[in-house]
Design an enzyme around this catalytic site. Structure first.
Site, PDB file in Angstrom:
ATOM      1  N   THR A 143      34.478  43.024  28.848  1.00 42.52           N
ATOM      2  CA  THR A 143      35.433  42.052  28.311  1.00 42.52           C
ATOM      3  C   THR A 143      36.173  41.263  29.405  1.00 42.52           C
ATOM      4  OG1 THR A 143      37.078  43.809  28.197  1.00 42.52           O
ATOM      5  CG2 THR A 143      35.844  43.358  26.190  1.00 42.52           C
TER       6      THR A 143
ATOM      7  N   SER B 235      39.903  48.194  24.073  1.00 39.21           N
ATOM      8  CA  SER B 235      38.957  47.132  23.699  1.00 39.21           C
ATOM      9  C   SER B 235      37.892  47.602  22.717  1.00 39.21           C
ATOM     10  CB  SER B 235      38.248  46.595  24.948  1.00 39.21           C
ATOM     11  OG  SER B 235      39.168  46.062  25.851  1.00 39.21           O
TER      12      SER B 235
ATOM     13  N   CYS C  98      32.436  39.733  46.321  1.00 43.02           N
ATOM     14  CA  CYS C  98      31.945  38.370  46.047  1.00 43.02           C
ATOM     15  C   CYS C  98      31.948  37.470  47.281  1.00 43.02           C
ATOM     16  CB  CYS C  98      32.757  37.725  44.935  1.00 43.02           C
ATOM     17  SG  CYS C  98      34.535  37.852  45.135  1.00 43.02           S
TER      18      CYS C  98
ATOM     19  N   SER D 295      39.230  32.586  40.334  1.00 49.62           N
ATOM     20  CA  SER D 295      38.631  33.605  39.462  1.00 49.62           C
ATOM     21  C   SER D 295      38.256  34.871  40.215  1.00 49.62           C
ATOM     22  CB  SER D 295      37.413  33.054  38.723  1.00 49.62           C
ATOM     23  OG  SER D 295      36.421  32.670  39.633  1.00 49.62           O
TER      24      SER D 295
ATOM     25  N   LYS E 167      36.347  43.638  54.303  1.00 46.87           N
ATOM     26  CA  LYS E 167      35.150  43.798  53.458  1.00 46.87           C
ATOM     27  C   LYS E 167      34.032  42.895  53.945  1.00 46.87           C
ATOM     28  CE  LYS E 167      37.626  45.084  49.248  1.00 46.87           C
ATOM     29  NZ  LYS E 167      38.017  44.690  47.887  1.00 46.87           N
TER      30      LYS E 167
ATOM     31  N   HIS F 215      33.117  30.486  45.360  1.00 50.92           N
ATOM     32  CA  HIS F 215      33.646  30.675  46.706  1.00 50.92           C
ATOM     33  C   HIS F 215      32.820  29.835  47.686  1.00 50.92           C
ATOM     34  CE1 HIS F 215      36.157  33.764  45.214  1.00 50.92           C
ATOM     35  NE2 HIS F 215      35.641  34.829  45.774  1.00 50.92           N
TER      36      HIS F 215
HETATM   37  C1  2RA Z   1      38.602  37.867  45.451  1.00 49.58           C
HETATM   38  N1  2RA Z   1      36.773  39.040  46.482  1.00 49.58           N
HETATM   39  O1  2RA Z   1      38.029  36.771  45.495  1.00 49.58           O
HETATM   40  C2  2RA Z   1      37.859  39.130  45.559  1.00 49.58           C
HETATM   41  C3  2RA Z   1      37.439  39.580  44.212  1.00 49.58           C
HETATM   42  N2  2RA Z   1      36.615  40.710  44.255  1.00 49.58           N
HETATM   43  O2  2RA Z   1      39.792  37.998  45.289  1.00 49.58           O
END
Ligand code: 2RA
Length: 351
Positions: A11, A40, A129, A159, A225, A254
């Site tokens: 969700t 949920s 991401c 996002s 990361k 991104h």
């Molecule tokens: C961000 N990489 O863009 C993180 C989300 N996992 O905040």
């Protein structure tokens, strides 16, 4: 007999994209079971054109599941991915809970698909991401030139901070849209936007050099990361990586500006050809025609879009480039789905 898939966290912002991806990619799954917190449970969501009722997560809910995807916060994954694995499922986890564990592979199918086969704990991790947005392109260049060092600046979409990030950006834009005087005096945007949501500073009419939490030496968790995950995925434990992660007023996708240094000398045209031929990469690089990737053009698509490829003027071993990747698709749901498909193929082979 096609494998059964469970989607945990269907969700959220990533989960919503996941259901869309499962509905549009070649379908390798038998049953698809949707699991979420008891809050949920009972909701009905559409996947593969059918309404499926969300079930409350429980150990028994994983019985008969071959692959369980997790798109939930770290603590929920830390608790439930091992439960799914103990019930016989392969857990594919998009949280940060297991990514750097030695006995959990961190997989990007275009770069290190074979790593998915060795999973002693029954858990495979999906990278962050920001790392994912660049690593397919960097993996292709690494195979040709041998990567030695990365210096990157990210331009990260709202996002990445989930639905709350998206909502905050839209609310802030609505608040600043009408006033053409804003952005002319220090603090005026901050006063106008009010609620900062998950961001530490206004995101509308601004850029914010921060994502994640504070770590030693002033680095953010997001920057570490990028460094640690790139090293693990590429199998380069000593890769030199310096990242500065910045949030920008983009809803989804991104971008990164990358300065990469290699063992071998590089050429602009050869590097462009490598990227043009790489699976999962689209070269979009004709600055004379103003052709380069932008998040507004890349959003909603699967590949990593790469442009502005240049050889460093000062170092023949270095390339500079700009790339964009949809952080909810390749950056999260798509890569998770691809890993799950790799596992499904392996399980089907064995049957
Ligand atoms: C961000 N990489 O863009 C993180 C989300 N996992 O905040």
């Amino acid at each position: 007999d096609r494998p059964t898939l469970a989607v945990v966290g269907a969700t959220g912002a990533v989960g919503t994209v996941m259901l869309d991806i499962l509905s549009t990619r070649e379908d390798v799954w038998g049953e698809i079971r949707l699991l979420a917190s008891p809050r949920s449970a009972g909701r009905r969501l559409t996947v593969r054109g059918e309404q499926v009722e969300v079930q409350a997560i429980s150990p028994e809910a994983f019985d008969g599941v071959d692959v369980a995807m997790f798109d939930v916060p770290d603590d929920v994954s830390a608790e439930w991915a091992p439960v799914a694995a103990s019930r016989g499922a392969v857990a594919v986890d998009n949280s940060g809970a297991f990514r750097m564990d030695d006995d959990v592979p961190l997989v990007v199918p275009e770069v290190n698909a074979a790593a998915a086969r060795t999973r002693p704990r029954g858990i495979i991790s999906n990278p962050n991401c920001t790392t994912l947005s660049m690593i397919v392109a960097m993996g292709a260049l690494h195979r040709t030139y041998g990567l030695r060092e990365l210096v990157v600046a990210s331009y990260q979409a709202a996002s990445g901070a989930g639905q709350a990030g998206i909502d905050t950006l839209h609310d802030q834009i609505a608040k600043v849209a009408a006033d053409r005087e804003l952005g002319t005096r220090a603090g005026d945007v901050r006063r106008a936007v009010g609620d900062l949501g998950p961001f530490p500073a206004p995101l509308a009419l601004n850029v914010v050099p921060w994502a994640g939490s504070l770590k030693d030496g002033g680095w953010s968790s997001e920057e570490l990361k990028v460094r640690n995950e790139s090293r693990k995925i590429l199998g380069l434990p000593d890769l030199r990586v310096n990242a500065t992660c910045v949030r920008v007023p983009v809803v989804t996708t991104h971008s990164l500006a990358v300065h990469a240094t290699f063992e071998r000398e590089v050429s602009q045209h050869e590097a462009q050809a490598v990227l043009r031929d790489a699976a999962g990469v689209v070269l979009c690089d004709d600055p004379a025609a103003y052709e380069f990737p932008t998040p507004a053009d890349a959003v909603g698509t699967d590949p990593t879009w790469v442009g502005r490829v240049r050889r460093s003027l000062d170092d023949p071993h270095s390339l500079d480039l700009f790339l964009c990747g949809d952080n909810l698709r390749k950056g999260a749901a798509l890569n998770t789905a691809q890993i799950a498909e790799v596992v499904a193929a392996e399980l089907t082979e064995g049957r």
